[in-house]
Write an enzyme that holds these catalytic residues in place. Structure first.
Site, PDB file in Angstrom:
ATOM      1  N   ASP A  24      45.492  50.591  32.816  1.00 30.99           N
ATOM      2  CA  ASP A  24      44.798  51.815  32.393  1.00 30.99           C
ATOM      3  C   ASP A  24      45.668  52.537  31.363  1.00 30.99           C
ATOM      4  OD1 ASP A  24      43.260  54.077  32.227  1.00 30.99           O
ATOM      5  OD2 ASP A  24      43.903  54.914  34.153  1.00 30.99           O
ATOM      6  N   ASN A  26      44.352  55.617  29.774  1.00 32.08           N
ATOM      7  CA  ASN A  26      43.946  57.030  29.613  1.00 32.08           C
ATOM      8  C   ASN A  26      43.857  57.782  30.932  1.00 32.08           C
ATOM      9  OD1 ASN A  26      41.731  55.848  30.685  1.00 32.08           O
ATOM     10  ND2 ASN A  26      40.284  56.481  29.107  1.00 32.08           N
ATOM     11  N   ASP A  28      42.159  57.312  33.710  1.00 29.37           N
ATOM     12  CA  ASP A  28      40.902  57.514  34.447  1.00 29.37           C
ATOM     13  C   ASP A  28      40.791  56.576  35.653  1.00 29.37           C
ATOM     14  OD1 ASP A  28      40.415  55.077  33.284  1.00 29.37           O
ATOM     15  OD2 ASP A  28      38.551  55.655  32.276  1.00 29.37           O
ATOM     16  N   ASP A  32      41.575  49.428  30.567  1.00 27.61           N
ATOM     17  CA  ASP A  32      40.820  49.551  29.321  1.00 27.61           C
ATOM     18  C   ASP A  32      41.465  48.696  28.233  1.00 27.61           C
ATOM     19  OD1 ASP A  32      43.076  51.111  28.595  1.00 27.61           O
ATOM     20  OD2 ASP A  32      42.116  52.874  29.481  1.00 27.61           O
ATOM     21  N   ASP A 210      28.801  32.759  30.783  1.00 29.18           N
ATOM     22  CA  ASP A 210      28.491  33.091  32.167  1.00 29.18           C
ATOM     23  C   ASP A 210      27.211  32.378  32.623  1.00 29.18           C
ATOM     24  OD1 ASP A 210      29.154  34.979  34.414  1.00 29.18           O
ATOM     25  OD2 ASP A 210      27.100  35.635  34.043  1.00 29.18           O
ATOM     26  N   GLU A 284      30.745  28.289  32.357  1.00 35.79           N
ATOM     27  CA  GLU A 284      30.795  28.454  33.804  1.00 35.79           C
ATOM     28  C   GLU A 284      29.516  27.831  34.337  1.00 35.79           C
ATOM     29  OE1 GLU A 284      30.469  31.551  37.466  1.00 35.79           O
ATOM     30  OE2 GLU A 284      29.142  31.594  35.756  1.00 35.79           O
TER      31      GLU A 284
HETATM   32  C1  NOJ Z   1      29.464  34.746  37.234  1.00 35.97           C
HETATM   33  C2  NOJ Z   1      30.481  35.832  37.051  1.00 35.97           C
HETATM   34  O1  NOJ Z   1      31.746  35.258  37.007  1.00 35.97           O
HETATM   35  C3  NOJ Z   1      30.295  36.779  38.204  1.00 35.97           C
HETATM   36  O2  NOJ Z   1      31.333  37.713  38.297  1.00 35.97           O
HETATM   37  C4  NOJ Z   1      28.952  37.446  38.064  1.00 35.97           C
HETATM   38  O3  NOJ Z   1      28.718  38.255  39.194  1.00 35.97           O
HETATM   39  C5  NOJ Z   1      27.832  36.409  37.968  1.00 35.97           C
HETATM   40  N1  NOJ Z   1      28.160  35.329  37.086  1.00 35.97           N
HETATM   41  C6  NOJ Z   1      26.583  37.040  37.442  1.00 35.97           C
HETATM   42  O4  NOJ Z   1      26.759  37.386  36.093  1.00 35.97           O
END
Ligand code: NOJ
Length: 554
Positions: A24, A26, A28, A32, A210, A284
């Site tokens: 962090d 700032n 909060d 970041d 993702d 992924e």
């Molecule tokens: C895989 C991501 O690594 C995870 O963190 C996320 O919750 C799910 N995909 C949905 O986007």
């Protein structure tokens, strides 16, 4: 395997930053982008080649930023666009490449498209960008099919139409705030291509994709024969599920790994290739059977796919050797290069998975040194290099939607996402000047970076010093061949090139091994456990639960 002329990512060590928990700047309580910039020298010193940043885009943050409401903007909690630009620039100055996340399976329900869909009628082009359908039953009160969300509960939520009446349903494989996108809609293709170009133009070196296997759905209006079993299998919650049942469920998932997804990646590959400097992508994608993963890394598709075999591996010689063999054979079939992942923000931390406490630490160190010596790319999740365990949290602290959607049955992933301890002498260990978004355990003081960075006992290196050494030393054999020397129930041994031998002993007893002829004189360059490994004639006694790197001396 001839590994000459490697591209930068093929044997890179890539460090995953979960920006909210890194540093962090700032006060909060949340990490970041300026915080990340301030720690780049630490990462350089660690010896990684690249960083991968989990999402920092505009997001209501219902799923740790994986609920994106504007993929081409920075969320104010992480900083400004100028901070993202500076991060890319500063990383490059230090010789670190930058990979960013792209989340193409869903948009946040706060995205302008979803809001427009809610303000439009069933059948409109605005609704066609998502999966909106009428419900079943007399009043449309039953969801369009029986699929379950991977986070728990139904995969459908019902909207209220403009006239105030209960209306259509939309699909969300994850949280109800993450509406699945319809990849049969051309707008979706165009928008993601624009996002890719937006970040490529800014100079990013690659993308982590993702849920890369999720974009195309089949038979969307058909019920699944066992939706709850399928969800459990997908979440690896299978301790009491017979193997055949699990395999049969995973081999045909109507919303994952459909053949049509590859067409998208062939288009994306052309975009990556149209930019200079070897831009890359890593998918992924949890797919079954495992050879299906190789389809994503065919020469005209993506560059890498995460190999999650080690993410769920046991510390067991047979298991590990088989996983290595399978991976190397599978990627060789499509001329791709392997990847290795020991932990990430979705899984328990390595030390905890290896059993926790001292014994978990010892095994975690050993499996890390084994992994770092394998051919291919290595992904390191922030804090793995400090040997952090999962943090104990009270239910009041938890924020993961998995916890809420399973009514607390699954505690979720927050334990692995607790902020990093940087400095043992500062309040909140230097992560923030206020209250961190998840509490940092007080006993992490001894695991802080400052404490570990100064450990000097060469025979008992701190986690951090061990990672620093292995991530540097692995470059010595980065482009050399791999051959097995031994694979027994207790010991795995292999040679890289002609000069480096790596042995792992997964048993609780010391194990005697002999070295190849050419290793008459040798030197121990790294060992994960304290040892008295004086080089003896032609052999070594490996400490229990350890990995040892040996170099021949000519
Ligand atoms: C895989 C991501 O690594 C995870 O963190 C996320 O919750 C799910 N995909 C949905 O986007």
């Amino acid at each position: 395997m001839n590994r000459k002329s490697l591209l930068w990512w093929q044997e890179a060590a890539i460090y995953q930053i979960y920006p909210r928990s890194f540093q962090d700047s700032n006060g909060d309580g949340e990490g970041d982008l300026p915080g990340v910039i301030s720690r780049l020298p630490y990462l350089k010193e660690l010896g990684v080649d690249a960083i991968w940043l989990s999402p920092f885009y505009k997001s209501p943050n219902k799923d740790g930023g994986y609920d994106v409401s504007n993929p081409r903007d920075v969320d104010p909690r992480f900083g400004k666009m100028s901070d993202a630009n500076a991060l890319i620039e500063e990383s490059h100055k230090l010789g670190l490449r930058v990979i960013v996340d792209i989340v193409p399976n869903h948009f946040s329900t706060e995205h302008v498209w979803f809001k427009a869909a809610l303000n439009s009628k069933p059948g409109s082009k605005e609704r066609d960008r998502f999966h909106f359908f009428d419900g079943r039953g007399d009043e449309g009160e039953i969801p369009p099919n029986n699929w379950c969300s991977i986070f728990g509960g139904p995969a459908w939520s019902r909207v209220t139409e403009l006239d105030g009446r209960p209306g259509q349903w939309y699909l969300h494989l994850f949280d109800s705030t993450q509406a699945d996108l319809n990849w049969k809609n051309e707008d979706v293709h165009k928008d993601f291509e624009e996002s890719l170009r937006f970040w490529l133009d800014k100079g990013v070196d690659g993308f982590r994709i993702d849920v890369a296997h999720g974009l195309v759905k089949d038979e969307i209006l058909q019920d699944h024969r066992d939706p709850e079993g399928l969800t459990r299998a997908l979440r690896l919650d299978v301790s009491d599920m017979p193997r055949e049942q699990r395999e049969s469920l995973l081999s045909d998932v109507p919303f994952f790994d459909r053949d049509g997804v590859h067409e998208i990646y062939r288009k994306w590959r052309k975009i990556f290739d149209s930019y200079p400097n070897d831009r890359m992508s890593v998918a992924e994608a949890w797919v079954h059977p495992s050879y299906r993963a190789t389809l994503y890394v065919r020469p005209d598709e993506l560059h890498q796919i995460f190999n999650f075999d080690f993410l769920i591996a046991e510390w067991d010689a047979k298991f590990l050797a088989n996983a290595v063999d399978k991976t190397l054979q599978e990627v060789a079939a499509v001329a791709a290069s392997p990847t290795w992942v020991l932990s990430n923000h979705d899984s328990p931390r390595l030390v905890s998975r290896m059993g926790g406490a001292e014994s978990g630490e010892r095994k975690a160190r050993a499996i890390a040194l084994l992994t770092h010596a394998l051919p291919g790319g290595v992904y390191v999740f922030q804090g793995e290099e400090l040997g952090l365990p999962d943090a104990p949290l009270s239910d009041q602290d938890r924020q993961d939607p998995v916890f809420f959607r399973t009514n607390g049955v699954d505690k979720g992933r927050d334990g692995a996402r607790v902020p990093l301890p940087w400095n043992s002498n500062q309040s909140q260990f230097g992560f923030t000047t206020s209250k961190p978004w998840l509490p940092i355990p007080s006993d992490w003081k001894d695991k802080s970076v400052d404490k570990q960075a100064h450990s000097t006992d060469g025979n008992n290196l701190s986690f951090l010093r061990l990672y620093q050494k292995s991530l540097r030393l692995r470059k010595l054999f980065a482009d050399s061949e791999f051959h097995w020397l031994t694979r027994s129930n207790e010991v795995i041994g292999f040679i890289r090139g002609s000069e480096y031998v790596i042995y792992s002993n997964t048993s609780g007893q010391a194990q005697q091994v002999s070295l190849p002829e050419s290793f008459r004189a040798f030197e121990i360059i790294l060992c994960s456990a304290p040892n008295d490994l004086a080089p003896g004639p032609g052999g070594l006694s490996l400490p229990p639960h350890s990995t040892t790197w040996v170099k021949s001396v000519r």
